[in-house]
Design a protein around this motif. Structure first.
Motif, PDB file in Angstrom:
ATOM      1  N   GLY A 284       0.773  -1.237   0.000  1.00 12.26           N
ATOM      2  CA  GLY A 284       0.000   0.000   0.000  1.00 12.26           C
ATOM      3  C   GLY A 284       0.795   1.272   0.000  1.00 12.26           C
ATOM      4  O   GLY A 284       0.228   2.359  -0.191  1.00 12.26           O
ATOM      5  N   PHE A 285       2.129   1.199   0.192  1.00  4.33           N
ATOM      6  CA  PHE A 285       2.925   2.418   0.283  1.00  4.33           C
ATOM      7  C   PHE A 285       4.110   2.344  -0.673  1.00  4.33           C
ATOM      8  O   PHE A 285       4.255   1.390  -1.442  1.00  4.33           O
ATOM      9  CB  PHE A 285       3.396   2.634   1.725  1.00  4.33           C
ATOM     10  N   SER A 286       4.953   3.365  -0.615  1.00  5.55           N
ATOM     11  CA  SER A 286       6.071   3.459  -1.541  1.00  5.55           C
ATOM     12  C   SER A 286       7.107   2.369  -1.269  1.00  5.55           C
ATOM     13  O   SER A 286       7.067   1.659  -0.252  1.00  5.55           O
ATOM     14  CB  SER A 286       6.728   4.835  -1.429  1.00  5.55           C
ATOM     15  N   PHE A 287       8.060   2.262  -2.184  1.00  5.50           N
ATOM     16  CA  PHE A 287       9.112   1.243  -2.051  1.00  5.50           C
ATOM     17  C   PHE A 287       9.913   1.444  -0.774  1.00  5.50           C
ATOM     18  O   PHE A 287      10.308   0.471  -0.113  1.00  5.50           O
ATOM     19  CB  PHE A 287      10.019   1.301  -3.284  1.00  5.50           C
ATOM     20  N   ARG A 288      10.163   2.701  -0.407  1.00  2.00           N
ATOM     21  CA  ARG A 288      10.962   2.968   0.790  1.00  2.00           C
ATOM     22  C   ARG A 288      10.261   2.478   2.047  1.00  2.00           C
ATOM     23  O   ARG A 288      10.892   1.888   2.935  1.00  2.00           O
ATOM     24  CB  ARG A 288      11.257   4.462   0.892  1.00  2.00           C
TER      25      ARG A 288
END
Length: 390
Positions: free
Chosen positions: A100-104
């Motif tokens: 659900g979130f960015s790669f980081r």
């Protein structure tokens, strides 16, 4: 019904997340009375609730839920409490953050989960060979869940871009159709304007003639007045049509006579000269029609023949039939070409133009492929009001 139920569930994320967490909770129940965890039953229940309970809000607050589960697992490891089935919630939280979130953020969650794997391997000693195997298996689980979350995030982004592109293309298509209809309305308005201008010119000429002959030739004066009356009625009828059509441009150019029913023979001959086999038949006696109606008839036949030339295919034949009755005129253009198999580039607006023209006079148009092959256009235009006026 199924779609409505699905939409109802999508709006209630905690309920769905509780359903996904329930198998893990059920799997934890048989272990309530086990003594291998080194804690009491109350502590076991509290630990299980701390690990599985936050999963109810897994998609509502993904990062917070993962942090709570990770902290609970870390405290468990530091206190020396043996692993419990509820520790699998760490993997569920990791998947949610990675998907659900960015790669980081996904990488950070994976590092936290891998730290927990290292702590578990160090805190719970096993045999010399088993420790390396345990570390390898825990690492594989963390990496596998993290990669799965990344894959789902990429897939969702791709599907979102496809949906956005489809919506954009649909908006562009709608705008293109609206622009084509507006352009067609402008052309219809210009042609109707030409017809009305012609009628007004006739009225002016006849009025001038009547004023000159009123003292010398009453017969010619009466004839001129009758012509003025009939022409005025037709002009008023055309003006009523014109009120409903917006004209986009004032660049009407010089007034020119518009084609009508009498020019259909020339149109058919022109199409024949291009290599298309055309038959033209007329049933019934043509009534008196205004120039606007005649122009509509001409344009419908012209557009139908043009569509046959473009999409009919090789060696196609087409028939044009005009059927006059006391109430309406039926225009039927049918070919034996490709029909439904004809390629469509999505840029043709001839049918929309036909409907716009016929709607001005209260008529109807039906166009589509025929069951046995080919394509047919059928238009009906009322003519009774003009017959009565005449």
């Amino acid at each position: 019904m199924v779609v409505q139920a699905w939409e109802w569930l999508r709006r209630r994320k905690p309920l769905v997340d509780a359903g996904f967490a329930s198998p893990l909770l059920v799997f934890s129940l048989p272990w309530l009375y086990a003594t291998s965890y080194g804690v009491s039953e109350v502590a076991y229940v509290a630990l299980t609730a701390a690990l599985i309970g936050p999963l109810v809000l897994r998609r509502t607050y993904p990062r917070l839920v993962f942090a709570v589960i990770a902290v609970a697992s870390g405290v468990q490891c530091l206190l020396g409490v043996n692993p419990v089935p509820g520790n699998a919630a760490v993997l569920m939280g990791l998947y949610t953050v990675a998907a659900g979130f960015s790669f980081r953020w996904g990488l950070a969650a994976a590092v936290v989960a891998e730290t927990g794997a290292v702590m578990a391997t160090w805190r719970y000693p096993t045999g010399a060979g088993d420790r390396e195997y345990t570390f390898f298996m825990l690492t594989m689980m963390v990496v596998g869940v993290w990669v799965l979350g990344l894959h789902m995030r990429t897939r969702r982004a791709y599907l979102s871009s496809v949906e956005e592109r489809a919506e954009r293309l649909e908006r562009e298509r709608d705008n293109e159709v609206k622009m084509a209809m507006a352009a067609e309305r402008a052309r219809i308005a210009r042609e109707l304007h030409d017809v009305v201008a012609h009628n007004v010119s006739v009225i002016v000429v006849q009025a001038d003639g009547a004023s000159y002959a009123i003292d010398t030739d009453l017969g010619r004066t009466r004839q001129a007045l009758e012509t003025i009356s009939s022409t005025g009625r037709l002009a008023l009828a055309e003006m009523r049509r014109l009120l409903g059509v917006l004209r986009e441009s004032d660049d009407a150019g010089e007034y020119a006579p518009q084609p009508g029913v009498a020019q259909l023979d020339d149109l058919v001959e022109q199409v024949r000269s291009s290599g298309l086999a055309v038959t033209f038949d007329v049933d019934g006696q043509p009534p008196v029609m205004s120039a606007g109606r005649q122009l509509t008839v001409f344009r419908i036949v012209q557009e139908a023949l043009t569509n046959t030339l473009k999409h009919g295919g090789p060696k196609v034949t087409v028939s044009v039939r005009l059927s006059y009755s006391a109430d309406d005129l039926e225009i039927r253009v049918r070919d034996d070409g490709r029909g439904a198999a004809a390629p469509d580039d999505g840029r043709g607006h001839g049918l929309a133009g036909m409907r716009e023209r016929v709607t001005v006079y209260g008529g109807s148009v039906h166009a589509g492929p025929c069951p046995g092959g080919g394509f047919e256009v059928v238009a009906r235009i009322p003519v009774r009001e003009e017959v009565e006026a005449a």
